[in-house]
Design a protein around this motif. Structure first.
Motif, short mmCIF file in Angstrom:
data_model
loop_
_atom_site.label_atom_id
_atom_site.label_comp_id
_atom_site.label_asym_id
_atom_site.label_seq_id
_atom_site.Cartn_x
_atom_site.Cartn_y
_atom_site.Cartn_z
N GLY C 110 0.80 -1.23 0.00
CA GLY C 110 0.00 0.00 0.00
C GLY C 110 0.83 1.27 0.00
N SER C 111 2.06 1.20 0.47
CA SER C 111 2.88 2.42 0.60
C SER C 111 4.11 2.42 -0.29
CB SER C 111 3.31 2.60 2.06
OG SER C 111 2.18 2.80 2.88
N LEU C 112 4.27 1.36 -1.09
CA LEU C 112 5.45 1.34 -1.98
C LEU C 112 5.06 0.69 -3.29
CD1 LEU C 112 6.03 -1.84 -1.58
CD2 LEU C 112 7.65 -1.10 0.16
N ASP C 113 5.92 0.81 -4.28
CA ASP C 113 5.69 0.13 -5.56
C ASP C 113 6.43 -1.19 -5.54
OD1 ASP C 113 4.08 2.05 -6.92
OD2 ASP C 113 5.86 3.34 -7.05
N MET C 114 5.70 -2.27 -5.79
CA MET C 114 6.33 -3.58 -5.78
C MET C 114 5.79 -4.37 -6.98
SD MET C 114 6.01 -6.55 -2.86
CE MET C 114 6.83 -5.61 -1.56
N ASP C 115 6.70 -4.97 -7.69
CA ASP C 115 6.29 -5.85 -8.78
C ASP C 115 5.38 -6.93 -8.22
OD1 ASP C 115 7.06 -6.92 -11.65
OD2 ASP C 115 7.14 -8.62 -10.24
N HIS C 116 4.29 -7.22 -8.94
CA HIS C 116 3.32 -8.16 -8.34
C HIS C 116 3.85 -9.59 -8.24
CE1 HIS C 116 -0.64 -10.18 -7.61
NE2 HIS C 116 -0.59 -9.23 -6.71
N GLU C 117 4.72 -9.96 -9.14
CA GLU C 117 5.32 -11.30 -9.00
C GLU C 117 6.17 -11.39 -7.74
OE1 GLU C 117 7.28 -13.20 -12.35
OE2 GLU C 117 5.76 -12.32 -13.68
N GLU C 118 6.85 -10.29 -7.47
CA GLU C 118 7.69 -10.25 -6.26
C GLU C 118 6.78 -10.35 -5.03
OE1 GLU C 118 9.96 -6.63 -5.98
OE2 GLU C 118 10.80 -7.23 -4.04
N LYS C 119 5.68 -9.62 -5.05
CA LYS C 119 4.75 -9.69 -3.91
C LYS C 119 4.28 -11.13 -3.70
CE LYS C 119 0.45 -7.58 -2.15
NZ LYS C 119 -0.76 -6.82 -2.54
N CYS C 120 3.93 -11.79 -4.78
CA CYS C 120 3.45 -13.17 -4.67
C CYS C 120 4.54 -14.09 -4.15
CB CYS C 120 2.88 -13.65 -6.00
SG CYS C 120 1.30 -12.84 -6.38
N LYS C 121 5.76 -13.78 -4.49
CA LYS C 121 6.88 -14.60 -3.96
C LYS C 121 6.99 -14.42 -2.45
CE LYS C 121 11.25 -14.65 -5.57
NZ LYS C 121 12.33 -14.13 -6.46
N VAL C 136 -4.85 -6.01 -0.97
CA VAL C 136 -4.89 -5.37 -2.27
C VAL C 136 -5.45 -3.95 -2.10
CG1 VAL C 136 -5.93 -5.44 -4.58
CG2 VAL C 136 -5.11 -7.55 -3.50
N GLY C 137 -4.88 -3.02 -2.85
CA GLY C 137 -5.37 -1.64 -2.78
C GLY C 137 -4.30 -0.73 -2.23
N SER C 138 -4.23 0.49 -2.78
CA SER C 138 -3.20 1.43 -2.37
C SER C 138 -3.71 2.33 -1.25
CB SER C 138 -2.79 2.30 -3.56
OG SER C 138 -1.86 3.28 -3.14
N LYS C 139 -2.80 2.80 -0.42
CA LYS C 139 -3.14 3.82 0.57
C LYS C 139 -3.16 5.20 -0.07
CE LYS C 139 -1.10 1.40 4.56
NZ LYS C 139 -2.30 0.66 4.97
N ASP C 140 -2.72 5.26 -1.30
CA ASP C 140 -2.65 6.54 -2.01
C ASP C 140 -3.97 6.76 -2.73
OD1 ASP C 140 -2.22 8.63 -3.75
OD2 ASP C 140 -0.21 7.97 -4.33
N ALA C 141 -4.70 7.81 -2.33
CA ALA C 141 -6.04 8.05 -2.88
C ALA C 141 -5.99 8.31 -4.39
CB ALA C 141 -6.69 9.24 -2.17
N GLU C 142 -4.83 8.66 -4.91
CA GLU C 142 -4.71 8.96 -6.33
C GLU C 142 -4.62 7.69 -7.18
OE1 GLU C 142 -3.49 12.70 -7.26
OE2 GLU C 142 -4.85 12.72 -5.53
N LYS C 143 -4.17 6.60 -6.55
CA LYS C 143 -3.97 5.36 -7.31
C LYS C 143 -5.26 4.54 -7.33
CE LYS C 143 0.99 4.77 -6.44
NZ LYS C 143 1.98 4.01 -5.66
N GLY C 167 -9.29 -6.20 1.47
CA GLY C 167 -9.56 -5.01 0.66
C GLY C 167 -9.19 -3.78 1.48
N GLU C 168 -8.27 -3.01 0.97
CA GLU C 168 -7.66 -1.87 1.70
C GLU C 168 -8.66 -0.75 1.95
OE1 GLU C 168 -5.73 0.14 3.67
OE2 GLU C 168 -3.91 -0.33 2.54
N ALA C 169 -8.59 -0.16 3.14
CA ALA C 169 -9.40 1.03 3.44
C ALA C 169 -8.69 2.01 4.35
CB ALA C 169 -10.71 0.62 4.09
N ARG C 170 -7.58 1.60 4.96
CA ARG C 170 -6.89 2.37 6.01
C ARG C 170 -7.74 2.49 7.27
NH1 ARG C 170 -2.99 7.05 4.65
NH2 ARG C 170 -2.26 6.05 6.55
N GLU C 171 -7.14 3.11 8.30
CA GLU C 171 -7.90 3.34 9.53
C GLU C 171 -9.07 4.29 9.27
OE1 GLU C 171 -6.11 5.64 12.63
OE2 GLU C 171 -7.70 5.13 14.05
N GLY C 172 -8.89 5.21 8.33
CA GLY C 172 -9.92 6.22 8.10
C GLY C 172 -11.07 5.78 7.20
N GLY C 173 -10.87 4.71 6.42
CA GLY C 173 -11.94 4.27 5.53
C GLY C 173 -12.15 5.20 4.35
N ASN C 174 -11.06 5.72 3.80
CA ASN C 174 -11.21 6.73 2.75
C ASN C 174 -10.33 6.49 1.53
OD1 ASN C 174 -8.89 7.17 4.08
ND2 ASN C 174 -9.28 9.31 4.61
#
Lengths: 257, 257, 257
Positions: C110-121, C136-143, C167-174
């Motif tokens: 949620g806070s960094l860019d990671m290749d998805h294959e690497e994540k699955c590894k 799954v889901g970014s903490k960045d509201a723009e993404k 499913g990502e929502a953060r503490e704030g749900g936003n």
């Protein structure tokens, strides 16, 4: 810390002049104070008993003793000072500070109109008795103070004897330094910092987005206040770049601040 | 009080008919109840176990005993009454009230459609068993009840035996008395007060701005409800003019109310 | 339960695969954990120590032991995993999991860019050590991730060994599942459910309106997470149709779900 992470921003150790966190207690029970101290005593520098809550809390002496035994100083919110002033009871206020063995006090004019020379006189007088935090900014959302005036007021209050000056935000974070939406008046903050030393200012920033904004602008060791007791641990992680909001911020810097 | 401030609004002493504060417990542990009572027992008149939380809280008997030993009556939220009614279990509800030695109960129709004569019959029947608070206003933001109807309903419920009538707001403060933004329907409140005695109404006002609004309109001794446990001390300071929001309000009056 | 109400939705018993509630501890003291467990241990399935709060909480070992003795597993928030990864300290992270005897872990990006294959590894590797929740889901509201991509990512992460996907929502749900206003991206959720089994997803839903939305769509036994400790009892009543928000919902169904 519970484990080792590399490249974490360095925090000044307590007692410190910057990286200072002020928490607001608005009516904790004694056991809640103990719980708060268990979790946060390493991260909190000073505790404000919000506005005039100390008038009605039934456990005042014991509560102050608990904080004292944890080495954390306390002070009564500025509204209490104002409540005495508006009633012409300044000498009573000074006696209350002595009676409760307070070593800090806040001087503010957020809820009344006070001539600024008079305010500075109060700061000077109280500085002989305790360490004074003075607050600039109105609790009234309609009273917008322009930046040059914030600076003039802050300078005069520091010269009068204030140890630090506080930028007003209230518990809600929606006046003074902030717009009614909670958004930071960023131009105001940046202009203040051209004239007043970083470590002399304590920014009230109760909302997370406000804390993040200050930490991104001024680094891990900015002085922040009006933090709710259960937000002290979250704030510390924001300072350290260990929450999503500041995660990449510190990593992108050449060296940790 | 911990020190003396002159010209503070007078508060009625407990037990009182006005200046009444109702707190909402939505699942406190026993120790949290003790903490709450340590801080607030002097300021809280009655505690509601919110909606049907009493169905799932594991410590119900002990919790009720704690409140009882502090001299603070309790009642189950109106939604519990409705949950029994909608299932045709009214007699079971009456037995539950006896089983838990309840001396108060709430009758409401916020989540179901109920003929108003039927509601008044429930108020009358339950009044023989306990002291009844009845609630007017829907939890459904779409159902807007016009002022004349609020008055008609409140009058009928008081005549049927209700001790006080409650103006609905929910935990969120965004229905009934309030617009979805939390803003008070001020015309509604003022019209109600032309017909229903001040001390017979308990206004649900969970948000600070709502509490401030009622206190400015009706004084320190207005009855307010749905107050979160950790907002009891802050509310008391607002009633006393010792928080920024009402600081000048009471000072500007000819005599304290 | 403390009394009998007919026609209440059936809840699966613990340990369960659906109807699962994940609470977020963001810095409770030991006594606060005890209070939380007293009230909620029957209703909580797992506790997340939010993001990297475990780095700064002074009572970590004892806190984990408290949860363990109540039979409630815990895991460190995904941001902690990311904090180790971004510093090239994955092996240190694995040692920390062992050191604290963790049986669950979260893998997120949620806070960094990671290749998805690497994540699955990472998911596959950690699955040999602990039970993995992947997010799954970014903490960045723009993404904004489009629905087909959410599905593709979730499928791959489950295949890589994740026990459930969050499913990502953060503490704030936003963010993530929600618009910045907190409103659910309902089309997204419905499309995900055409492809991913209901019980494999844990929806972060910190705000009440979000919890209500999921329960109305998916019934009492939907998996929900990022619930504040003092909202566990309220959530349970929403699941059971015992709060205004879902009061009529379950009653109108032909049979309880």
């Amino acid at each position: 810390m519970n484990y080792t992470l590399n490249n974490i921003p360095t925090r000044d150790a307590k007692p410190r002049e910057s990286g200072f966190t002020m928490a607001m207690d608005k009516g904790l029970s004694l056991r809640e104070v103990e719980d708060f101290l268990e979790v946060a005593s390493e991260y909190v520098d000073i505790v404000k008993l919000g506005w005039a809550t100390s008038y009605v809390t039934p456990n005042l002496k014991e509560k102050l003793a608990l904080y004292r035994s944890a080495g954390i100083p306390t002070y009564f919110g500025g509204t209490l000072f104002e409540a005495f002033i508006v009633r012409n009871q300044f000498e009573d206020y000074r006696r209350v500070l002595d009676q409760y063995e307070m070593t800090f006090a806040e001087v503010s004019d957020g809820s009344l109109d006070m001539d600024h020379e008079e305010k500075c006189k109060y700061i000077a007088t109280l500085s002989e008795q305790v360490t004074v935090l003075s607050e600039v900014g109105s609790k009234d959302a309609e009273k917008i103070i322009p930046p040059y005036m914030w600076i003039k007021l802050m300078k005069a209050e520091l010269e009068a004897g204030a140890w630090k000056v506080i930028g007003e935000a209230r518990e809600g974070g929606n006046v003074g330094l902030f717009r009614s939406t909670g958004e930071v008046r960023s131009g105001l903050v940046e202009e203040i910092l051209t004239q007043i030393p970083f470590e002399k200012i304590l920014w009230e920033a109760p909302q997370k987005a406000q804390q993040v904004w200050f930490i991104k602008l001024l680094g891990a060791n900015v002085n922040l206040g009006n933090i709710a007791p259960n937000e002290i641990i979250p704030l510390e992680t924001i300072r350290l770049g260990l929450r999503g909001d500041t995660f990449s911020y510190f990593l992108n810097m050449e060296k940790p601040c």
